[in-house]
Design an enzyme around this catalytic site. Structure first.
Site, PDB file in Angstrom:
ATOM      1  N   SER A  77       0.795  -1.234   0.000  1.00 22.91           N
ATOM      2  CA  SER A  77       0.000   0.000   0.000  1.00 22.91           C
ATOM      3  C   SER A  77       0.823   1.278   0.000  1.00 22.91           C
ATOM      4  O   SER A  77       0.272   2.355  -0.246  1.00 22.91           O
ATOM      5  CB  SER A  77      -0.921   0.026   1.220  1.00 22.91           C
ATOM      6  OG  SER A  77      -2.133  -0.567   0.886  1.00 22.91           O
ATOM      7  N   LYS A  80       0.613   3.457  -2.977  1.00 21.07           N
ATOM      8  CA  LYS A  80      -0.524   4.371  -3.201  1.00 21.07           C
ATOM      9  C   LYS A  80      -0.077   5.838  -3.130  1.00 21.07           C
ATOM     10  O   LYS A  80      -0.694   6.711  -3.727  1.00 21.07           O
ATOM     11  CB  LYS A  80      -1.631   4.082  -2.175  1.00 21.07           C
ATOM     12  CG  LYS A  80      -2.238   2.686  -2.342  1.00 21.07           C
ATOM     13  CD  LYS A  80      -3.144   2.303  -1.176  1.00 21.07           C
ATOM     14  CE  LYS A  80      -3.691   0.875  -1.348  1.00 21.07           C
ATOM     15  NZ  LYS A  80      -4.437   0.399  -0.174  1.00 21.07           N
ATOM     16  N   TYR A 204      -2.716  -2.267 -10.587  1.00 21.13           N
ATOM     17  CA  TYR A 204      -2.661  -2.226  -9.117  1.00 21.13           C
ATOM     18  C   TYR A 204      -1.708  -3.296  -8.568  1.00 21.13           C
ATOM     19  O   TYR A 204      -0.884  -3.031  -7.690  1.00 21.13           O
ATOM     20  CB  TYR A 204      -4.081  -2.416  -8.568  1.00 21.13           C
ATOM     21  CG  TYR A 204      -4.167  -2.411  -7.065  1.00 21.13           C
ATOM     22  CD1 TYR A 204      -3.958  -1.235  -6.349  1.00 21.13           C
ATOM     23  CD2 TYR A 204      -4.458  -3.575  -6.347  1.00 21.13           C
ATOM     24  CE1 TYR A 204      -4.033  -1.225  -4.958  1.00 21.13           C
ATOM     25  CE2 TYR A 204      -4.527  -3.572  -4.966  1.00 21.13           C
ATOM     26  CZ  TYR A 204      -4.317  -2.396  -4.278  1.00 21.13           C
ATOM     27  OH  TYR A 204      -4.385  -2.385  -2.909  1.00 21.13           O
ATOM     28  N   TYR A 256      -4.316   3.249   7.655  1.00 16.94           N
ATOM     29  CA  TYR A 256      -5.631   2.607   7.697  1.00 16.94           C
ATOM     30  C   TYR A 256      -6.445   3.239   8.828  1.00 16.94           C
ATOM     31  O   TYR A 256      -6.352   4.447   9.062  1.00 16.94           O
ATOM     32  CB  TYR A 256      -5.499   1.083   7.880  1.00 16.94           C
ATOM     33  CG  TYR A 256      -4.443   0.466   6.993  1.00 16.94           C
ATOM     34  CD1 TYR A 256      -4.643   0.354   5.625  1.00 16.94           C
ATOM     35  CD2 TYR A 256      -3.240   0.008   7.506  1.00 16.94           C
ATOM     36  CE1 TYR A 256      -3.683  -0.209   4.801  1.00 16.94           C
ATOM     37  CE2 TYR A 256      -2.279  -0.572   6.696  1.00 16.94           C
ATOM     38  CZ  TYR A 256      -2.501  -0.667   5.353  1.00 16.94           C
ATOM     39  OH  TYR A 256      -1.544  -1.219   4.552  1.00 16.94           O
ATOM     40  N   VAL A 274       1.005  -3.697   3.966  1.00 19.11           N
ATOM     41  CA  VAL A 274       0.937  -4.999   4.630  1.00 19.11           C
ATOM     42  C   VAL A 274       2.206  -5.835   4.421  1.00 19.11           C
ATOM     43  O   VAL A 274       2.334  -6.905   4.996  1.00 19.11           O
ATOM     44  CB  VAL A 274      -0.324  -5.815   4.225  1.00 19.11           C
ATOM     45  CG1 VAL A 274      -1.593  -5.157   4.710  1.00 19.11           C
ATOM     46  CG2 VAL A 274      -0.376  -6.042   2.733  1.00 19.11           C
TER      47      VAL A 274
END
Ligand code: GLU
Length: 327
Positions: A77, A80, A204, A256, A274
């Site tokens: 992540s 991103k 992705y 998160y 993660v």
């Protein structure tokens, strides 16, 4: 210590952080076992609490690292952040018509908000938002296959070094990506996905699989320091403004649904993945990467968060101000 520490002080500081994190690891492992029991989950792996690496790139180009800073991990992540930079550079404020910038309070892969908000994800760092951003990047053109935008951006940040993609993440995200596909179908249903789900998925998966060690990640994150020296012309000012805005989103949404606790403890904008990595930025001072694979119930690295908390406490780098007297 409010000033930038010199090389030797920074090295000693990082070495002390590694020692202290390793001393605290058995206690955190016990906490993690309890947390897993409470949630009916499999116990964490003890060995994961034995790995911890940290690397710091300072604004004057110094890189200092300690612990397992040379172990490569998938950035997941954290990608991103780079994808958002590409989207903002390519599309400017139009990005915010399709994705919000509010914290979500729900897990990273939750679909609830997406239904409630009619296909507009809460922010670009929950999976729904990252997938919509990926859809924008696909729309920017280019060859299919590896997400050339994000991979190219990161390679550029690493002065042209070729990046490895983690094959396990490529395989598992492809086959196990049903929830991500559901998020995209929900967005598509509400008219917020322009390209075929599989094409966006492919982009992705490639960005999540980017594999870096702490040194590489800290180096790739340098652009977010938005050092004044680089903001001499209009392009520089625009880049610095983008970086400042990305940092705002990192602060509010980067960990998160643990973002509030992280801001309280660490006080730096950051993004976790993660894969066990966290990229944290001390604006105008340093780009910091930590790695340790054991994840807390929110999906953030247990030891990584602790290490950053120790670092900001000892350097006084929190964006919320210094607690020590300025000399
Ligand atoms: N590839 C992971 C997923 O989409 C990334 C999750 C993360 O790092 O938060 O499920």
């Amino acid at each position: 210590m409010t000033d930038m520490p010199d090389h030797d002080r920074l090295r000693k500081l990082l070495e002390d952080v590694v020692t202290d994190v390793r001393d605290a690891a058995p206690g955190l492992y016990e906490q993690a076992v309890e947390a897993a029991q409470e949630r009916g989950k499999a116990p964490p792996r003890k060995g994961d609490f034995e790995k911890f690496g940290i690397a710091v790139y300072t604004r004057d180009g110094l890189c200092v690292a300690a612990g397992n800073a040379g172990v490569a991990f998938p950035i997941q992540s954290i990608s991103k952040v780079f994808a958002l930079e590409v989207a903002l550079e390519g599309l400017g404020e139009r990005v915010w018509k399709r994705v919000g910038r509010e914290p979500s309070g729900d897990p990273f892969n939750s679909i609830i908000d997406l239904e409630r908000d009619k296909g507009v994800p809460r922010n670009p760092f929950v999976n729904a938002g990252a997938l919509v951003v990926c859809d924008m990047l696909v729309g920017l053109g280019g060859r299919p296959g590896p997400n050339r935008h994000v991979v190219k951006l990161v390679e550029g940040m690493l002065d042209g070094e070729t990046i490895e993609l983690n094959p396990d993440v490529m395989a598992s995200d492809r086959t196990g990506g049903d929830l991500n596909r559901s998020l995209m179908f929900m967005a598509k249903h509400h008219g917020n996905l322009d390209h075929p789900v599989e094409k966006v998925m492919d982009a992705y998966v490639h960005q999540c699989a980017i594999s870096l060690d702490c040194r590489g990640l800290a180096r790739a994150g340098r652009f977010l320091m938005h050092d004044d020296a680089e903001a001499e012309d209009e392009r520089g000012v625009a880049a610095a403004r983008r970086a400042r805005r990305i940092l705002a989103i990192m602060m509010l949404c980067g960990q998160y649904d643990g973002s509030g606790d992280f801001a309280y403890r660490v006080g730096l904008p950051a993004k976790s993945g993660v894969g066990g990595g966290i990229l944290a930025i001390a604006p105008h001072r340093a780009s910091i990467a930590v790695y340790s694979p054991a994840l807390d119930p929110m999906g953030n690295s247990w030891l990584g968060t602790l290490g950053l908390e120790m670092l900001t406490d000892r350097t006084d780098w929190s964006v919320f101000g210094s607690v020590r007297t300025r000399g």
